[in-house]
Write a protein that holds these residues in place. Structure first.
Motif, PDB file in Angstrom:
ATOM      1  N   LEU A 171      -7.696   1.736  12.022  1.00 36.33           N
ATOM      2  CA  LEU A 171      -7.125   0.447  12.367  1.00 36.33           C
ATOM      3  C   LEU A 171      -6.367  -0.057  11.155  1.00 36.33           C
ATOM      4  CD1 LEU A 171      -6.881  -1.986  14.325  1.00 36.33           C
ATOM      5  CD2 LEU A 171      -8.890  -2.937  13.164  1.00 36.33           C
ATOM      6  N   CYS A 172      -5.135  -0.484  11.376  1.00 38.26           N
ATOM      7  CA  CYS A 172      -4.398  -1.100  10.276  1.00 38.26           C
ATOM      8  C   CYS A 172      -3.961  -2.492  10.710  1.00 38.26           C
ATOM      9  CB  CYS A 172      -3.218  -0.250   9.836  1.00 38.26           C
ATOM     10  SG  CYS A 172      -1.929  -0.077  11.040  1.00 38.26           S
ATOM     11  N   ALA A 173      -3.835  -3.351   9.740  1.00 37.90           N
ATOM     12  CA  ALA A 173      -3.351  -4.711   9.963  1.00 37.90           C
ATOM     13  C   ALA A 173      -2.367  -5.025   8.847  1.00 37.90           C
ATOM     14  CB  ALA A 173      -4.500  -5.717   9.956  1.00 37.90           C
ATOM     15  N   ALA A 174      -1.350  -5.815   9.202  1.00 34.29           N
ATOM     16  CA  ALA A 174      -0.335  -6.161   8.212  1.00 34.29           C
ATOM     17  C   ALA A 174       0.229  -7.540   8.497  1.00 34.29           C
ATOM     18  CB  ALA A 174       0.788  -5.122   8.232  1.00 34.29           C
ATOM     19  N   THR A 175       0.705  -8.138   7.422  1.00 31.64           N
ATOM     20  CA  THR A 175       1.439  -9.395   7.499  1.00 31.64           C
ATOM     21  C   THR A 175       2.884  -9.077   7.161  1.00 31.64           C
ATOM     22  OG1 THR A 175       1.176  -9.931   5.165  1.00 31.64           O
ATOM     23  CG2 THR A 175      -0.612 -10.630   6.646  1.00 31.64           C
ATOM     24  N   SER A 176       3.676 -10.102   7.028  1.00 31.02           N
ATOM     25  CA  SER A 176       5.074  -9.888   6.639  1.00 31.02           C
ATOM     26  C   SER A 176       5.188  -9.409   5.191  1.00 31.02           C
ATOM     27  CB  SER A 176       5.875 -11.175   6.822  1.00 31.02           C
ATOM     28  OG  SER A 176       5.331 -12.194   5.990  1.00 31.02           O
ATOM     29  N   LYS A 177       4.095  -9.506   4.420  1.00 34.29           N
ATOM     30  CA  LYS A 177       4.117  -9.104   3.008  1.00 34.29           C
ATOM     31  C   LYS A 177       3.560  -7.708   2.752  1.00 34.29           C
ATOM     32  CE  LYS A 177       3.931 -13.795   1.298  1.00 34.29           C
ATOM     33  NZ  LYS A 177       3.192 -14.776   0.507  1.00 34.29           N
ATOM     34  N   GLY A 178       2.846  -7.133   3.721  1.00 35.81           N
ATOM     35  CA  GLY A 178       2.323  -5.800   3.508  1.00 35.81           C
ATOM     36  C   GLY A 178       1.051  -5.513   4.273  1.00 35.81           C
ATOM     37  N   ILE A 179       0.543  -4.317   4.052  1.00 32.73           N
ATOM     38  CA  ILE A 179      -0.689  -3.853   4.692  1.00 32.73           C
ATOM     39  C   ILE A 179      -1.872  -4.588   4.059  1.00 32.73           C
ATOM     40  CG2 ILE A 179      -2.188  -1.834   5.071  1.00 32.73           C
ATOM     41  CD1 ILE A 179       0.516  -1.660   6.560  1.00 32.73           C
ATOM     42  N   CYS A 180      -2.755  -5.122   4.900  1.00 32.50           N
ATOM     43  CA  CYS A 180      -3.939  -5.811   4.375  1.00 32.50           C
ATOM     44  C   CYS A 180      -5.240  -5.166   4.851  1.00 32.50           C
ATOM     45  CB  CYS A 180      -3.909  -7.296   4.714  1.00 32.50           C
ATOM     46  SG  CYS A 180      -3.835  -7.651   6.465  1.00 32.50           S
ATOM     47  N   LYS A 191       2.121  16.501   0.602  1.00 33.41           N
ATOM     48  CA  LYS A 191       3.469  16.248   0.089  1.00 33.41           C
ATOM     49  C   LYS A 191       3.593  14.907  -0.638  1.00 33.41           C
ATOM     50  CE  LYS A 191       5.509  18.848   3.895  1.00 33.41           C
ATOM     51  NZ  LYS A 191       6.261  18.734   5.144  1.00 33.41           N
ATOM     52  N   ARG A 192       2.614  14.036  -0.518  1.00 31.70           N
ATOM     53  CA  ARG A 192       2.691  12.702  -1.146  1.00 31.70           C
ATOM     54  C   ARG A 192       1.454  12.490  -1.999  1.00 31.70           C
ATOM     55  NH1 ARG A 192       5.256   8.025  -0.989  1.00 31.70           N
ATOM     56  NH2 ARG A 192       6.645   8.749   0.665  1.00 31.70           N
ATOM     57  N   LYS A 193       1.701  12.040  -3.241  1.00 33.58           N
ATOM     58  CA  LYS A 193       0.597  11.773  -4.159  1.00 33.58           C
ATOM     59  C   LYS A 193       0.478  10.296  -4.514  1.00 33.58           C
ATOM     60  CE  LYS A 193       0.365  16.379  -5.692  1.00 33.58           C
ATOM     61  NZ  LYS A 193       0.923  17.464  -6.260  1.00 33.58           N
ATOM     62  N   GLU A 194       1.507   9.525  -4.200  1.00 36.63           N
ATOM     63  CA  GLU A 194       1.485   8.080  -4.451  1.00 36.63           C
ATOM     64  C   GLU A 194       2.036   7.372  -3.225  1.00 36.63           C
ATOM     65  OE1 GLU A 194       3.535   6.997  -8.019  1.00 36.63           O
ATOM     66  OE2 GLU A 194       2.444   8.450  -9.223  1.00 36.63           O
ATOM     67  N   PHE A 195       1.503   6.201  -2.954  1.00 34.60           N
ATOM     68  CA  PHE A 195       1.964   5.399  -1.826  1.00 34.60           C
ATOM     69  C   PHE A 195       2.882   4.290  -2.323  1.00 34.60           C
ATOM     70  CE2 PHE A 195      -2.025   7.301  -0.479  1.00 34.60           C
ATOM     71  CZ  PHE A 195      -1.647   7.857   0.731  1.00 34.60           C
ATOM     72  N   THR A 196       3.922   4.023  -1.552  1.00 42.05           N
ATOM     73  CA  THR A 196       4.886   2.990  -1.943  1.00 42.05           C
ATOM     74  C   THR A 196       4.852   1.787  -1.016  1.00 42.05           C
ATOM     75  OG1 THR A 196       6.646   4.014  -0.623  1.00 42.05           O
ATOM     76  CG2 THR A 196       6.440   4.725  -2.926  1.00 42.05           C
ATOM     77  N   ILE A 197       4.096   1.872   0.034  1.00 40.93           N
ATOM     78  CA  ILE A 197       4.058   0.797   1.020  1.00 40.93           C
ATOM     79  C   ILE A 197       3.476  -0.475   0.397  1.00 40.93           C
ATOM     80  CG2 ILE A 197       1.819   1.490   1.979  1.00 40.93           C
ATOM     81  CD1 ILE A 197       3.884   0.800   4.634  1.00 40.93           C
ATOM     82  N   PRO A 198       4.071  -1.631   0.627  1.00 45.53           N
ATOM     83  CA  PRO A 198       3.524  -2.882   0.088  1.00 45.53           C
ATOM     84  C   PRO A 198       2.143  -3.194   0.681  1.00 45.53           C
ATOM     85  CG  PRO A 198       5.783  -3.203   0.832  1.00 45.53           C
ATOM     86  CD  PRO A 198       5.351  -1.857   1.317  1.00 45.53           C
ATOM     87  N   MET A 199       1.301  -3.746  -0.149  1.00 42.42           N
ATOM     88  CA  MET A 199      -0.044  -4.139   0.292  1.00 42.42           C
ATOM     89  C   MET A 199      -0.274  -5.601  -0.058  1.00 42.42           C
ATOM     90  SD  MET A 199      -2.381  -0.882  -0.761  1.00 42.42           S
ATOM     91  CE  MET A 199      -1.580  -0.441  -2.298  1.00 42.42           C
ATOM     92  N   GLN A 200      -1.072  -6.241   0.755  1.00 42.92           N
ATOM     93  CA  GLN A 200      -1.487  -7.612   0.496  1.00 42.92           C
ATOM     94  C   GLN A 200      -3.008  -7.600   0.395  1.00 42.92           C
ATOM     95  OE1 GLN A 200      -0.027 -10.569   3.234  1.00 42.92           O
ATOM     96  NE2 GLN A 200      -0.456 -12.202   1.792  1.00 42.92           N
ATOM     97  N   LEU A 201      -3.522  -7.683  -0.820  1.00 46.27           N
ATOM     98  CA  LEU A 201      -4.949  -7.583  -1.066  1.00 46.27           C
ATOM     99  C   LEU A 201      -5.651  -8.886  -0.719  1.00 46.27           C
ATOM    100  CD1 LEU A 201      -4.853  -5.753  -4.520  1.00 46.27           C
ATOM    101  CD2 LEU A 201      -4.859  -4.759  -2.229  1.00 46.27           C
ATOM    102  N   VAL A 202      -6.758  -8.762   0.012  1.00 46.07           N
ATOM    103  CA  VAL A 202      -7.541  -9.929   0.407  1.00 46.07           C
ATOM    104  C   VAL A 202      -8.930  -9.770  -0.192  1.00 46.07           C
ATOM    105  CG1 VAL A 202      -8.526 -11.208   2.343  1.00 46.07           C
ATOM    106  CG2 VAL A 202      -6.240 -10.199   2.553  1.00 46.07           C
ATOM    107  N   GLY A 203      -9.199 -10.534  -1.222  1.00 45.94           N
ATOM    108  CA  GLY A 203     -10.492 -10.469  -1.893  1.00 45.94           C
ATOM    109  C   GLY A 203     -10.515 -11.440  -3.053  1.00 45.94           C
ATOM    110  N   THR A 204     -11.639 -11.478  -3.734  1.00 43.06           N
ATOM    111  CA  THR A 204     -11.770 -12.352  -4.898  1.00 43.06           C
ATOM    112  C   THR A 204     -10.875 -11.814  -6.019  1.00 43.06           C
ATOM    113  OG1 THR A 204     -13.552 -11.063  -5.902  1.00 43.06           O
ATOM    114  CG2 THR A 204     -14.209 -12.790  -4.305  1.00 43.06           C
ATOM    115  N   PRO A 205     -10.585 -12.629  -7.018  1.00 40.01           N
ATOM    116  CA  PRO A 205      -9.798 -12.119  -8.150  1.00 40.01           C
ATOM    117  C   PRO A 205     -10.444 -10.889  -8.803  1.00 40.01           C
ATOM    118  CG  PRO A 205      -9.832 -14.502  -8.209  1.00 40.01           C
ATOM    119  CD  PRO A 205     -10.786 -14.089  -7.118  1.00 40.01           C
TER     120      PRO A 205
END
Length: 178
Positions: free
Chosen positions: A26-35, A82-96
């Protein structure tokens, strides 16, 4: 005459299913990235959905998001070696603190494993191994934030919210394609 009230659009928290060799996620995303990117069998999935809905003050609904196709493509490339790094934007939801831990996780190179203690040292909190392990357990963006690369000090795999078999698969995949 009353002034015209503009309707303010709620944040849209779009969800979709992503297919992987380890099962659907399951994936969820906002306009800023994958959360959220979580296996359906994750023991924390319901709590994660509740957390992001509360954070964004909206319901998670099946909907299109501009990031989903890119996410599927990057994950396909990752599983094909074929991919070792991800470039997709993420929006982290958690404490600092959690966000700091997850940012450190993203610095661990593909194919490498470190211990919780090593991760705590990278975070510059050498006595916080347990807190780091707890923050890893709250990671809501599996694979992209590679908590699967953290093992116990004695070399055993330790836990993984979707099952140690998935963690072992991911580590073997990276080792094979390193």
């Amino acid at each position: 005459m009353r002034p015209y009230k503009q309707t303010i659009k709620k944040n849209i928290l779009a969800t979709s299913t992503i297919t992987t060799p380890l099962g659907d996620m399951l994936c969820a995303a906002t306009s800023k990235g994958i959360c959220l990117l979580s296996f359906f069998n994750s023991k924390h999935l319901e709590k994660q959905i509740e957390k992001i809905q509360k954070f964004f003050n909206t319901e998670a609904i099946p909907a299109h998001n501009k990031y989903f196709e890119c996410l599927q493509k990057e994950l396909d490339e990752y599983f094909e070696g074929k991919r070792k790094e991800f470039t997709i934007p993420m929006q982290l939801v958690g404490t600092p603190f959690q966000q700091d831990v997850w940012k450190v996780l993203q610095l661990i190179p593909y194919g490498e494993k470190i211990s919780y203690k090593d991760e705590a040292q990278l975070l510059k909190k050498p006595n916080a191994s347990r807190a780091v392990a707890n923050a890893n357990g709250q990671n809501m963006i599996s694979i992209l934030i590679p908590c699967h690369r953290i093992i116990q000090k004695n070399g055993t795999l330790g836990g993984y919210s979707s099952g140690v078999d998935k963690k072992e698969f991911l580590l073997n995949l990276e080792e094979k394609n390193f």
